[in-house]
Design a protein around this motif. Structure first.
Motif, PDB file in Angstrom:
ATOM      1  N   PRO A  60      11.251  48.117  12.864  1.00  0.00           N
ATOM      2  CA  PRO A  60      10.291  47.274  13.586  1.00  0.00           C
ATOM      3  C   PRO A  60       8.985  47.130  12.817  1.00  0.00           C
ATOM      4  O   PRO A  60       8.380  46.059  12.821  1.00  0.00           O
ATOM      5  CB  PRO A  60      10.101  48.026  14.901  1.00  0.00           C
ATOM      6  N   ALA A  61       8.570  48.193  12.110  1.00  0.00           N
ATOM      7  CA  ALA A  61       7.317  48.121  11.353  1.00  0.00           C
ATOM      8  C   ALA A  61       7.397  47.043  10.268  1.00  0.00           C
ATOM      9  O   ALA A  61       6.403  46.359   9.975  1.00  0.00           O
ATOM     10  CB  ALA A  61       7.003  49.480  10.725  1.00  0.00           C
ATOM     11  N   THR A  62       8.585  46.896   9.642  1.00  0.00           N
ATOM     12  CA  THR A  62       8.762  45.856   8.615  1.00  0.00           C
ATOM     13  C   THR A  62       8.487  44.476   9.219  1.00  0.00           C
ATOM     14  O   THR A  62       7.777  43.646   8.628  1.00  0.00           O
ATOM     15  CB  THR A  62      10.224  45.865   8.088  1.00  0.00           C
ATOM     16  N   ILE A  63       9.081  44.251  10.381  1.00  0.00           N
ATOM     17  CA  ILE A  63       8.943  42.939  11.029  1.00  0.00           C
ATOM     18  C   ILE A  63       7.483  42.687  11.409  1.00  0.00           C
ATOM     19  O   ILE A  63       6.950  41.597  11.179  1.00  0.00           O
ATOM     20  CB  ILE A  63       9.841  42.865  12.297  1.00  0.00           C
ATOM     21  N   ILE A  64       6.850  43.713  11.981  1.00  0.00           N
ATOM     22  CA  ILE A  64       5.452  43.570  12.389  1.00  0.00           C
ATOM     23  C   ILE A  64       4.582  43.218  11.173  1.00  0.00           C
ATOM     24  O   ILE A  64       3.739  42.325  11.225  1.00  0.00           O
ATOM     25  CB  ILE A  64       4.951  44.904  13.018  1.00  0.00           C
ATOM     26  N   GLU A  65       4.831  43.902  10.056  1.00  0.00           N
ATOM     27  CA  GLU A  65       4.029  43.678   8.858  1.00  0.00           C
ATOM     28  C   GLU A  65       4.233  42.260   8.312  1.00  0.00           C
ATOM     29  O   GLU A  65       3.276  41.578   7.940  1.00  0.00           O
ATOM     30  CB  GLU A  65       4.418  44.719   7.804  1.00  0.00           C
ATOM     31  N   LEU A  66       5.483  41.819   8.284  1.00  0.00           N
ATOM     32  CA  LEU A  66       5.779  40.468   7.813  1.00  0.00           C
ATOM     33  C   LEU A  66       5.054  39.451   8.687  1.00  0.00           C
ATOM     34  O   LEU A  66       4.445  38.502   8.198  1.00  0.00           O
ATOM     35  CB  LEU A  66       7.291  40.207   7.860  1.00  0.00           C
ATOM     36  N   ASN A  67       5.130  39.683   9.997  1.00  0.00           N
ATOM     37  CA  ASN A  67       4.514  38.744  10.932  1.00  0.00           C
ATOM     38  C   ASN A  67       2.991  38.710  10.747  1.00  0.00           C
ATOM     39  O   ASN A  67       2.383  37.641  10.793  1.00  0.00           O
ATOM     40  CB  ASN A  67       4.894  39.139  12.360  1.00  0.00           C
ATOM     41  N   THR A 119       3.903  44.417   2.336  1.00  0.00           N
ATOM     42  CA  THR A 119       2.638  44.212   1.625  1.00  0.00           C
ATOM     43  C   THR A 119       2.794  44.548   0.142  1.00  0.00           C
ATOM     44  O   THR A 119       2.318  43.807  -0.728  1.00  0.00           O
ATOM     45  CB  THR A 119       1.533  45.102   2.235  1.00  0.00           C
ATOM     46  N   GLU A 120       3.478  45.650  -0.134  1.00  0.00           N
ATOM     47  CA  GLU A 120       3.696  46.033  -1.531  1.00  0.00           C
ATOM     48  C   GLU A 120       4.532  44.993  -2.270  1.00  0.00           C
ATOM     49  O   GLU A 120       4.244  44.655  -3.419  1.00  0.00           O
ATOM     50  CB  GLU A 120       4.395  47.404  -1.594  1.00  0.00           C
ATOM     51  N   VAL A 121       5.565  44.469  -1.584  1.00  0.00           N
ATOM     52  CA  VAL A 121       6.412  43.456  -2.213  1.00  0.00           C
ATOM     53  C   VAL A 121       5.583  42.207  -2.509  1.00  0.00           C
ATOM     54  O   VAL A 121       5.679  41.633  -3.596  1.00  0.00           O
ATOM     55  CB  VAL A 121       7.617  43.102  -1.314  1.00  0.00           C
ATOM     56  N   VAL A 122       4.761  41.814  -1.533  1.00  0.00           N
ATOM     57  CA  VAL A 122       3.938  40.615  -1.710  1.00  0.00           C
ATOM     58  C   VAL A 122       3.032  40.768  -2.928  1.00  0.00           C
ATOM     59  O   VAL A 122       2.910  39.852  -3.745  1.00  0.00           O
ATOM     60  CB  VAL A 122       3.119  40.351  -0.417  1.00  0.00           C
ATOM     61  N   GLU A 123       2.450  41.961  -3.065  1.00  0.00           N
ATOM     62  CA  GLU A 123       1.554  42.184  -4.216  1.00  0.00           C
ATOM     63  C   GLU A 123       2.323  42.210  -5.529  1.00  0.00           C
ATOM     64  O   GLU A 123       1.971  41.523  -6.483  1.00  0.00           O
ATOM     65  CB  GLU A 123       0.801  43.510  -4.042  1.00  0.00           C
ATOM     66  N   GLN A 124       3.409  43.012  -5.539  1.00  0.00           N
ATOM     67  CA  GLN A 124       4.140  43.175  -6.794  1.00  0.00           C
ATOM     68  C   GLN A 124       4.795  41.884  -7.261  1.00  0.00           C
ATOM     69  O   GLN A 124       4.856  41.586  -8.443  1.00  0.00           O
ATOM     70  CB  GLN A 124       5.204  44.269  -6.645  1.00  0.00           C
ATOM     71  N   ARG A 125       5.317  41.091  -6.301  1.00  0.00           N
ATOM     72  CA  ARG A 125       5.982  39.850  -6.706  1.00  0.00           C
ATOM     73  C   ARG A 125       4.991  38.699  -6.823  1.00  0.00           C
ATOM     74  O   ARG A 125       5.374  37.581  -7.167  1.00  0.00           O
ATOM     75  CB  ARG A 125       7.044  39.466  -5.660  1.00  0.00           C
TER      76      ARG A 125
END
Lengths: 504, 98
Positions: free
Chosen positions: A394-401, A429-435
């Motif tokens: 659920p934390a993944t989804i919340i962060e994406l949202n 967030t880490e994926v967004v930064e790294q990619r």
């Protein structure tokens, strides 16, 4: 002895001619810390014959003592199944000779089970509800585990000897027995599966069992008989033993209906016997006929005193019961505003808990459903795992949202971020930064891309200038392509119209 | 007046996995008959107001807390076994059940 391939008729033909009657005995292993009558640990998968005491081995002179927690768990199961709880009940010895019990008897209950006369509503996938009446739920102990050696297939046929591990011997069991289930008709196999699924869900929800069927925490014996429609008297039943997955329960009941119908069609009769289920061929074979060896000569267990319950004790336990799964589903569906079909899809996908947590953490029901039932389920399907096993939390989804809400990324980039999370690249967030995923919000960069797109499609640009504002989509598409989706499409549209001096 | 027939004794012997010769069955039928008759006198003494009981002392609810205690080692567990292998009890394959 196993016979050659059984004759069967088609399921539709069988149901057209015969009325099936079902009955189930479901054994539930409790997840107490210790065994039913001894303080040996109740643990799965340890080295053989290490979780044993003299009581588990049935050594002479031992004295069993009842695990109070196991009694309370049994009462909770009874309450959850709508059963009455006995004011007083006893244990009994069920005598049989087989190396899985070193005492030559299993300590069980006989004519005074702790729980009796219950009923539960079983909801099929399309929402149809069947009420299944519970005859009894009694306390007993599990047997040791035999491994047959020397045979080609590891089965008893052809085995030279067997090895016994008594770690499982004495683990608390509750055996739940239904009354005959009539009137299921063509839905009998489906009902069988749904019933076992409901029992598994209930004991898991009560947290009285780990309820893992692949570990044998929940095991089902399925009784099936057929009778001509309109006949009141039950036909002779077969009992298919140890059907230990939901899918197998459904298939075993279906197969038995087809097999027994073929026998009755030819004027033959069904033999009252136990049958073995074979997952590989999805069929049953004859096991052991009912014989005088089934005379278990039950008698009251002299080493154990009666269990006497009080109203206060039972009410105390009742007050500890969690919300029943069926009621919880009803409550959540109403709270989330999902349609009946949407909600059933969520339940069948096993995502109710994940969605509940996601909503509790702040997402709207629509956003939670969009992600779990959409992107997550799609990726699970590709990976051939259950969506809940994909590693998305659920934390993944919340962060994406949140990343979308803050305007840092758009839906398309969020999907790429999810891919990154699944590839083990870290949090969204880490994926967004790294990619380097980010919506291009720098107008200068955008205007550059817009000019490029306008130059590439001058005819479209003219149309827009001429007032055909709907043609702007083609230019927006060009800009999005140029920015690899990293632009905010709404902002792009505004800037294009501004650039061309048109008012949208 | 024999109430326990020879066939019943043979049936019980079979269930209990006890081999009994013909003369033993005859003798045991007689002996068990005497025992059953003796026990019967209890039901004569106990009226309808006396409930059946399995224990001589009216005791109930003897429980143990769910706390792990001492266990045997694998060697101790197998020390009385006629045969063992791979840390497990080794028994002859029994074919009439599965």
């Amino acid at each position: 002895m196993a016979t050659a391939t059984e004759q069967i008729v088609s399921f539709d033909d069988a149901i057209a001619r015969y009325d099936p009657v079902l009955g189930f005995e479901v054994h539930v292993e409790l997840n107490t810390k210790t065994k039913m009558f001894s303080s040996a640990p109740n643990v799965f998968g340890d080295e053989p014959n290490t979780n044993v005491t003299p009581v588990c081995l049935g050594l002479p002179g031992v004295l069993p003592v009842v695990n109070k927690q196991a009694v309370e768990y049994s009462i909770k199961i009874g309450l959850a199944l709508g059963c009455k709880i006995a004011e007083s009940c006893t244990f009994a010895r069920k005598q049989y000779f087989y190396p899985d019990t070193p005492k030559n008897f299993q300590t069980s209950q006989y004519d005074d089970p702790i729980c009796f006369d219950g009923a539960i509503d079983i909801e099929l996938e399309d929402g149809t509800v069947f009420t299944v009446e519970i005859e009894r739920a009694h306390m007993e102990e599990d047997a040791g585990k035999l491994t047959h050696m020397g045979g080609a297939t590891g089965r008893i046929q052809g085995a030279e000897y067997s090895l016994v591990d008594y770690n499982r011997s004495g683990i608390p069991l509750v055996e739940i027995v239904t009354k005959p289930i009539e009137g299921a008709g063509a839905r009998a196999p489906e009902l069988a599966k749904a019933y076992v699924a409901a029992i598994r869900e209930i004991v898991k929800n009560l947290d009285v069992s780990d309820a893992r069927m692949e570990r044998g925490n929940v095991r089902c014996d399925a009784n099936v008989s057929l009778r001509p429609y309109g006949q009141e008297k039950f036909g002779t039943r077969s009992e298919t033993k140890n059907v230990n997955s939901l899918r197998s329960v459904e298939h075993a009941v279906r197969f038995e209906i087809q097999r027994q119908a073929a026998l009755l069609d030819e004027g033959g009769s069904v033999v009252q016997e136990t049958r073995h289920w074979h997952e590989d061929t999805r069929s049953t074979t004859s096991g052991r006929p009912k014989s005088d060896a089934d005379d278990y000569r039950y008698f009251p267990e002299p080493d154990l005193v009666p269990v006497v319950t009080t109203k206060e004790w039972i009410e105390e336990l009742r007050s500890q019961l969690p919300e029943p799964p069926a009621e919880r589903r009803k409550r959540l569906q109403e709270a989330w505003g999902y349609s009946g079909e949407e909600f059933r899809d969520v339940v069948n996908a096993g995502l109710m808990d994940s969605i509940e947590e996601t909503i509790a953490a702040g997402a709207s029901p629509a956003v939670a459903r969009k992600w779990w039932m959409g992107e997550v389920s799609r990726r699970a399907k590709v990976a051939e795992v259950d969506p809940s096993e994909l590693g998305v939390t659920p934390a993944t989804i919340i962060e994406l949202n949140e990343l979308i809400q803050s305007g840092k990324i758009n839906d398309k980039l969020a999907r790429q971020a999810l891919d990154g999370v699944l590839a083990g690249e870290g949090t969204p967030t880490e994926v967004v930064e790294q990619r380097g995923l980010a919506v291009v919000s720098d107008d200068t960069a955008l205007l550059q891309a817009i000019d490029g797109a306008l130059a590439a499609q001058p005819d479209v640009a003219d149309k827009i200038r001429g007032g055909k504002v709907q043609a702007v989509g083609a230019i927006v598409g060009g800009v999005m392509k140029a920015t690899r989706g990293q632009a905010d499409a709404g902002r792009v549209r505004e800037l294009i119209l501004e650039r061309l001096g048109v008012h949208g | 007046m024999s109430t326990l027939r020879r066939e019943q004794v043979a049936h019980l012997a079979r269930l209990a996995h006890i081999d009994m010769a013909d003369d033993e069955l005859d003798r045991m039928a007689g002996e068990l008959d005497v025992i059953v008759d003796s026990i019967k006198s209890i039901s004569e003494a106990a009226g309808d107001d006396v409930p059946a009981t399995s224990h001589p002392i009216p005791l109930a609810n003897v429980y143990r807390e769910d706390v792990v205690g001492e266990t045997l080692t694998n060697e101790e567990a197998l020390s009385g076994a006629p045969d063992s292998a791979d840390g497990r009890f080794k028994v002859p394959a029994i074919l009439d059940e599965d």
